[in-house]
Design a protein around this motif. Sequence first.
Motif, PDB file in Angstrom:
ATOM      1  N   PRO A   1      46.979  37.150  39.043  1.00 48.76           N
ATOM      2  CA  PRO A   1      47.002  38.586  38.702  1.00 48.76           C
ATOM      3  C   PRO A   1      45.807  39.011  37.845  1.00 48.76           C
ATOM      4  CG  PRO A   1      49.174  37.620  38.386  1.00 48.76           C
ATOM      5  CD  PRO A   1      48.225  36.494  38.685  1.00 48.76           C
ATOM      6  N   ASP A   2      45.433  38.178  36.874  1.00 45.62           N
ATOM      7  CA  ASP A   2      44.280  38.512  36.036  1.00 45.62           C
ATOM      8  C   ASP A   2      42.993  38.509  36.856  1.00 45.62           C
ATOM      9  OD1 ASP A   2      45.962  38.696  33.832  1.00 45.62           O
ATOM     10  OD2 ASP A   2      45.583  36.621  33.188  1.00 45.62           O
TER      11      ASP A   2
ATOM     12  N   SER B   1      42.893  41.583  39.050  1.00 49.13           N
ATOM     13  CA  SER B   1      42.593  42.744  38.224  1.00 49.13           C
ATOM     14  C   SER B   1      41.105  42.808  37.916  1.00 49.13           C
ATOM     15  CB  SER B   1      43.392  42.675  36.943  1.00 49.13           C
ATOM     16  OG  SER B   1      43.065  43.747  36.094  1.00 49.13           O
ATOM     17  N   MET B   2      40.519  41.662  37.589  1.00 52.48           N
ATOM     18  CA  MET B   2      39.088  41.613  37.279  1.00 52.48           C
ATOM     19  C   MET B   2      38.252  41.964  38.508  1.00 52.48           C
ATOM     20  SD  MET B   2      36.900  38.436  35.671  1.00 52.48           S
ATOM     21  CE  MET B   2      36.939  37.485  37.183  1.00 52.48           C
TER      22      MET B   2
ATOM     23  N   THR C   1      39.171  43.765  41.055  1.00 52.73           N
ATOM     24  CA  THR C   1      39.375  45.180  41.322  1.00 52.73           C
ATOM     25  C   THR C   1      38.512  46.023  40.395  1.00 52.73           C
ATOM     26  OG1 THR C   1      41.646  44.733  41.999  1.00 52.73           O
ATOM     27  CG2 THR C   1      41.108  47.015  41.446  1.00 52.73           C
ATOM     28  N   ASP C   2      38.478  45.649  39.099  1.00 51.88           N
ATOM     29  CA  ASP C   2      37.622  46.362  38.150  1.00 51.88           C
ATOM     30  C   ASP C   2      36.163  46.296  38.555  1.00 51.88           C
ATOM     31  OD1 ASP C   2      39.831  47.071  36.666  1.00 51.88           O
ATOM     32  OD2 ASP C   2      39.529  45.521  35.113  1.00 51.88           O
TER      33      ASP C   2
ATOM     34  N   ASP D   1      35.570  48.516  41.492  1.00 55.35           N
ATOM     35  CA  ASP D   1      35.546  49.922  41.053  1.00 55.35           C
ATOM     36  C   ASP D   1      34.203  50.277  40.433  1.00 55.35           C
ATOM     37  OD1 ASP D   1      38.077  50.477  41.915  1.00 55.35           O
ATOM     38  OD2 ASP D   1      39.032  50.308  39.943  1.00 55.35           O
TER      39      ASP D   1
END
Length: 186
Positions: A172-173, A176-177, A179-180, A183
């Motif tokens: 998950p981390d 998230s990274m 995805t960031d 973005d």
Amino acid sequence: MPQNGAINWQETEAGKELQARFADTHTLQAMTRILERMDTLEKAIDKLAVAMEQGPGMVSMVTDIADEAAQRAMQRGVDIDQRLQNALHLAEKLTAPEMVEKLEGMLAMANQLPDTLSMVTDMADETVARAMQRGVDIDQRLQNALHLAEKLTAPEMVEKLEGMLAMANQLPDTLSMVTDMADETA
């Protein structure tokens, strides 16, 4: 009659009855049993007296044995006081009314266990029979499961699985990274 005017007890009616009773075989046998019991009691009392004389020495010997056992336990790192307190604590818990009730329930279940096992075995037999009717080879499947369990529990496989689980915990981390980053790039 005796010389000084006193009545001889053996010549009285009660004295004659008592003499007749002592002459009776049943009375003599009963008296013999009583005397034998008295002898037995006397021997027991003698043994008790000897034991009482030896009592202090025996208590001293038992105390010495207990002291030696306690010292050996302490040398092994055993805290006897703590163990006795734990035992008392367990005894209190085990004898509490609600625990006694639970234990009695477990014992009742244990009494029913053979019947329950028989029923479960019958159910398993029926399930195996139905599976075999559908063409399922239970023996082969159990052998395959055992083979798979052997492979999964091999030390090198356990190490790999633990690594995969660690990566899965970090996923998950990591997502998230990523995805960031995506973005920011967009």
